[in-house]
Design a protein around this motif. Structure first.
Motif, PDB file in Angstrom:
ATOM      1  N   PRO A  49     -93.787 -76.260 -11.303  1.00  0.00           N
ATOM      2  CA  PRO A  49     -93.265 -75.985 -12.644  1.00  0.00           C
ATOM      3  C   PRO A  49     -94.321 -75.955 -13.742  1.00  0.00           C
ATOM      4  O   PRO A  49     -94.023 -75.573 -14.869  1.00  0.00           O
ATOM      5  N   SER A  50     -95.548 -76.385 -13.442  1.00  0.00           N
ATOM      6  CA  SER A  50     -96.568 -76.485 -14.488  1.00  0.00           C
ATOM      7  C   SER A  50     -97.926 -76.095 -13.927  1.00  0.00           C
ATOM      8  O   SER A  50     -98.088 -75.878 -12.719  1.00  0.00           O
ATOM      9  N   GLY A  51     -98.918 -76.030 -14.820  1.00  0.00           N
ATOM     10  CA  GLY A  51    -100.254 -75.640 -14.413  1.00  0.00           C
ATOM     11  C   GLY A  51    -101.179 -76.805 -14.155  1.00  0.00           C
ATOM     12  O   GLY A  51    -102.402 -76.618 -14.121  1.00  0.00           O
ATOM     13  N   SER A  52    -100.648 -77.997 -13.910  1.00  0.00           N
ATOM     14  CA  SER A  52    -101.501 -79.177 -13.742  1.00  0.00           C
ATOM     15  C   SER A  52    -102.311 -79.149 -12.456  1.00  0.00           C
ATOM     16  O   SER A  52    -103.276 -79.895 -12.321  1.00  0.00           O
ATOM     17  N   MET A  53    -101.921 -78.278 -11.496  1.00  0.00           N
ATOM     18  CA  MET A  53    -102.661 -78.198 -10.237  1.00  0.00           C
ATOM     19  C   MET A  53    -103.423 -76.885 -10.094  1.00  0.00           C
ATOM     20  O   MET A  53    -103.844 -76.525  -8.991  1.00  0.00           O
ATOM     21  N   LEU A  54    -103.624 -76.176 -11.202  1.00  0.00           N
ATOM     22  CA  LEU A  54    -104.507 -75.017 -11.150  1.00  0.00           C
ATOM     23  C   LEU A  54    -105.918 -75.474 -10.792  1.00  0.00           C
ATOM     24  O   LEU A  54    -106.336 -76.562 -11.177  1.00  0.00           O
ATOM     25  N   PRO A  55    -106.694 -74.682 -10.046  1.00  0.00           N
ATOM     26  CA  PRO A  55    -106.384 -73.321  -9.600  1.00  0.00           C
ATOM     27  C   PRO A  55    -105.685 -73.229  -8.251  1.00  0.00           C
ATOM     28  O   PRO A  55    -105.365 -72.130  -7.813  1.00  0.00           O
ATOM     29  N   ARG A  56    -105.452 -74.367  -7.583  1.00  0.00           N
ATOM     30  CA  ARG A  56    -104.878 -74.326  -6.229  1.00  0.00           C
ATOM     31  C   ARG A  56    -103.438 -73.880  -6.244  1.00  0.00           C
ATOM     32  O   ARG A  56    -102.997 -73.149  -5.348  1.00  0.00           O
ATOM     33  N   MET A  57    -102.674 -74.327  -7.241  1.00  0.00           N
ATOM     34  CA  MET A  57    -101.257 -74.003  -7.300  1.00  0.00           C
ATOM     35  C   MET A  57    -100.940 -73.395  -8.664  1.00  0.00           C
ATOM     36  O   MET A  57    -101.415 -73.888  -9.697  1.00  0.00           O
ATOM     37  N   MET A  58    -100.122 -72.347  -8.645  1.00  0.00           N
ATOM     38  CA  MET A  58     -99.756 -71.656  -9.877  1.00  0.00           C
ATOM     39  C   MET A  58     -98.287 -71.864 -10.185  1.00  0.00           C
ATOM     40  O   MET A  58     -97.462 -72.076  -9.285  1.00  0.00           O
ATOM     41  N   ALA A 247     -97.797 -81.235   0.671  1.00  0.00           N
ATOM     42  CA  ALA A 247     -97.682 -79.787   0.536  1.00  0.00           C
ATOM     43  C   ALA A 247     -98.065 -79.123   1.856  1.00  0.00           C
ATOM     44  O   ALA A 247     -99.080 -79.469   2.460  1.00  0.00           O
ATOM     45  N   LEU A 248     -97.250 -78.160   2.285  1.00  0.00           N
ATOM     46  CA  LEU A 248     -97.435 -77.568   3.607  1.00  0.00           C
ATOM     47  C   LEU A 248     -97.834 -76.094   3.527  1.00  0.00           C
ATOM     48  O   LEU A 248     -98.912 -75.712   3.964  1.00  0.00           O
ATOM     49  N   ILE A 249     -96.974 -75.256   2.949  1.00  0.00           N
ATOM     50  CA  ILE A 249     -97.230 -73.810   2.917  1.00  0.00           C
ATOM     51  C   ILE A 249     -96.437 -73.176   1.777  1.00  0.00           C
ATOM     52  O   ILE A 249     -95.338 -73.628   1.451  1.00  0.00           O
ATOM     53  N   THR A 250     -97.013 -72.151   1.163  1.00  0.00           N
ATOM     54  CA  THR A 250     -96.314 -71.388   0.132  1.00  0.00           C
ATOM     55  C   THR A 250     -95.470 -70.307   0.804  1.00  0.00           C
ATOM     56  O   THR A 250     -96.000 -69.483   1.547  1.00  0.00           O
ATOM     57  N   PHE A 251     -94.166 -70.342   0.553  1.00  0.00           N
ATOM     58  CA  PHE A 251     -93.307 -69.337   1.186  1.00  0.00           C
ATOM     59  C   PHE A 251     -92.887 -68.235   0.217  1.00  0.00           C
ATOM     60  O   PHE A 251     -92.361 -67.199   0.633  1.00  0.00           O
ATOM     61  N   ASP A 273    -100.065 -61.981  -2.268  1.00  0.00           N
ATOM     62  CA  ASP A 273    -101.292 -62.534  -1.710  1.00  0.00           C
ATOM     63  C   ASP A 273    -101.259 -64.063  -1.600  1.00  0.00           C
ATOM     64  O   ASP A 273    -102.066 -64.654  -0.907  1.00  0.00           O
ATOM     65  N   ARG A 274    -100.309 -64.691  -2.297  1.00  0.00           N
ATOM     66  CA  ARG A 274    -100.216 -66.152  -2.249  1.00  0.00           C
ATOM     67  C   ARG A 274     -99.256 -66.646  -1.169  1.00  0.00           C
ATOM     68  O   ARG A 274     -99.303 -67.816  -0.787  1.00  0.00           O
ATOM     69  N   ILE A 275     -98.395 -65.790  -0.708  1.00  0.00           N
ATOM     70  CA  ILE A 275     -97.413 -66.185   0.303  1.00  0.00           C
ATOM     71  C   ILE A 275     -98.116 -66.441   1.635  1.00  0.00           C
ATOM     72  O   ILE A 275     -98.938 -65.650   2.083  1.00  0.00           O
ATOM     73  N   GLY A 276     -97.821 -67.583   2.221  1.00  0.00           N
ATOM     74  CA  GLY A 276     -98.440 -67.964   3.481  1.00  0.00           C
ATOM     75  C   GLY A 276     -99.640 -68.877   3.330  1.00  0.00           C
ATOM     76  O   GLY A 276    -100.205 -69.319   4.336  1.00  0.00           O
ATOM     77  N   GLU A 277    -100.036 -69.196   2.084  1.00  0.00           N
ATOM     78  CA  GLU A 277    -101.157 -70.113   1.877  1.00  0.00           C
ATOM     79  C   GLU A 277    -100.784 -71.509   2.358  1.00  0.00           C
ATOM     80  O   GLU A 277     -99.706 -72.017   2.034  1.00  0.00           O
ATOM     81  N   THR A 278    -101.652 -72.118   3.108  1.00  0.00           N
ATOM     82  CA  THR A 278    -101.416 -73.470   3.587  1.00  0.00           C
ATOM     83  C   THR A 278    -102.270 -74.465   2.813  1.00  0.00           C
ATOM     84  O   THR A 278    -103.254 -74.095   2.170  1.00  0.00           O
ATOM     85  N   TYR A 279    -101.881 -75.726   2.932  1.00  0.00           N
ATOM     86  CA  TYR A 279    -102.584 -76.785   2.201  1.00  0.00           C
ATOM     87  C   TYR A 279    -103.120 -77.823   3.179  1.00  0.00           C
ATOM     88  O   TYR A 279    -103.415 -78.909   2.870  1.00  0.00           O
TER      89      TYR A 279
END
Length: 279
Positions: A49-58, A247-251, A273-279
């Motif tokens: 919901p927020s940008g606190s984990m940029l750049p890894r998470m949007m 965190a596991l994967i962006t679906f 391009d972000r779908i399927g990113e794993t952590y």
């Protein structure tokens, strides 16, 4: 008398119809229980919901959270269905894990941060650099992070002095943030943003209590995390019972430009391009 040439008709068996309201109710109950078990013990969805984990998470990233790595507590069970204390099948998380957790204060919200300090660790930030157990965590300046300016991701700078001019490229507008690569003692490496010299860049020495963790957002100047007390709106030390999962994967990921009543816009708004990113 002659026997009749026509055979007597066979009685028709009546097929008893199954189903009805009772069967539908059983199916829906089974579906509900399956969803509860899945979300409680295996995976659960979570939206950034927020940008606190940029750049890894949007903002607009949708990910699955693995529920099993750290064990289970009452905060792992959705809808407040559990009330026990402690953790079952508890496992220690690792430094650098991206963790989803229940906010330990009065707000009933799930947060996502990176785990920096384990129980017994000392953590300090000096000049924006983490000092972990007395040793400075290596931090190297790398190329600016250019975040596409979209409907759900505006150029957010925490202070006017942190603001930087937007970058134009390929017909698109990008927000520019100072970016660094940080490497923990284990060798785990990731990128962080540091917009300016804010209050979170120089802290006292924190000693992580037993049964607690020290969490930080990767967007260091735009994250109220363990550097700040709950009275100041931060997380403080995170109790182990509040861990929800890793965190596991962006679906799915969306830039916020889609309209619910226009399904064709869901495709153009997706960040494929972000779908399927794993952590």
């Amino acid at each position: 008398m002659e026997a009749s040439d026509q055979a007597e008709p066979k009685p028709v068996k009546k097929v008893q119809k199954s189903g009805g309201l009772a069967e539908t109710t059983r199916f829906l109950l089974f579906l509900f229980l399956f969803a509860i078990i899945l979300r409680s013990f295996i995976v659960a969805p979570f939206m950034i919901p927020s940008g606190s984990m940029l750049p890894r998470m949007m903002i607009g990233d949708y990910l699955f959270v693995a529920k099993w790595p750290y064990g289970f507590s009452r905060y792992s069970i959705p809808f407040g269905l559990a009330s026990f204390d402690g953790r079952i099948l508890a496992n220690e998380p690792e430094r650098g894990d991206i963790v989803i957790f229940q906010y330990p204060g009065r707000r009933d919200e799930d947060y996502v941060k990176r785990l920096i300090g384990l129980p017994g660790d000392t953590v300090q930030v000096r000049g924006g650099q983490i000092v972990l157990n007395g040793e400075a965590v290596p931090r190297v300046r790398i190329a600016d992070y250019l975040m596409p300016l979209t409907a759900n991701s505006p150029c957010r700078y925490v202070e006017p002095e942190a603001e930087r001019p937007a970058v134009m490229a390929d017909g698109r507008t990008y927000c520019a943030y100072r970016r660094y690569r940080e490497t923990l003692p284990s060798g785990r490496s990731y990128q962080v943003l540091d917009q300016y010299s804010g209050s979170g860049d120089d802290t006292p020495v924190f000693v992580v209590p037993e049964g607690h963790y020290f969490m930080m957002g990767d967007n260091r100047d735009d994250s109220l995390d363990s550097r700040f007390s709950q009275d100041a709106g931060g997380v403080g030390f995170l109790p182990a019972d509040h861990l929800v999962g890793r965190a596991l994967i962006t679906f799915f990921s969306t830039d916020g430009s889609a309209a619910w009543l226009k399904p064709w816009t869901w495709l153009t708004a997706a960040r494929w391009d972000r779908i399927g990113e794993t952590y």
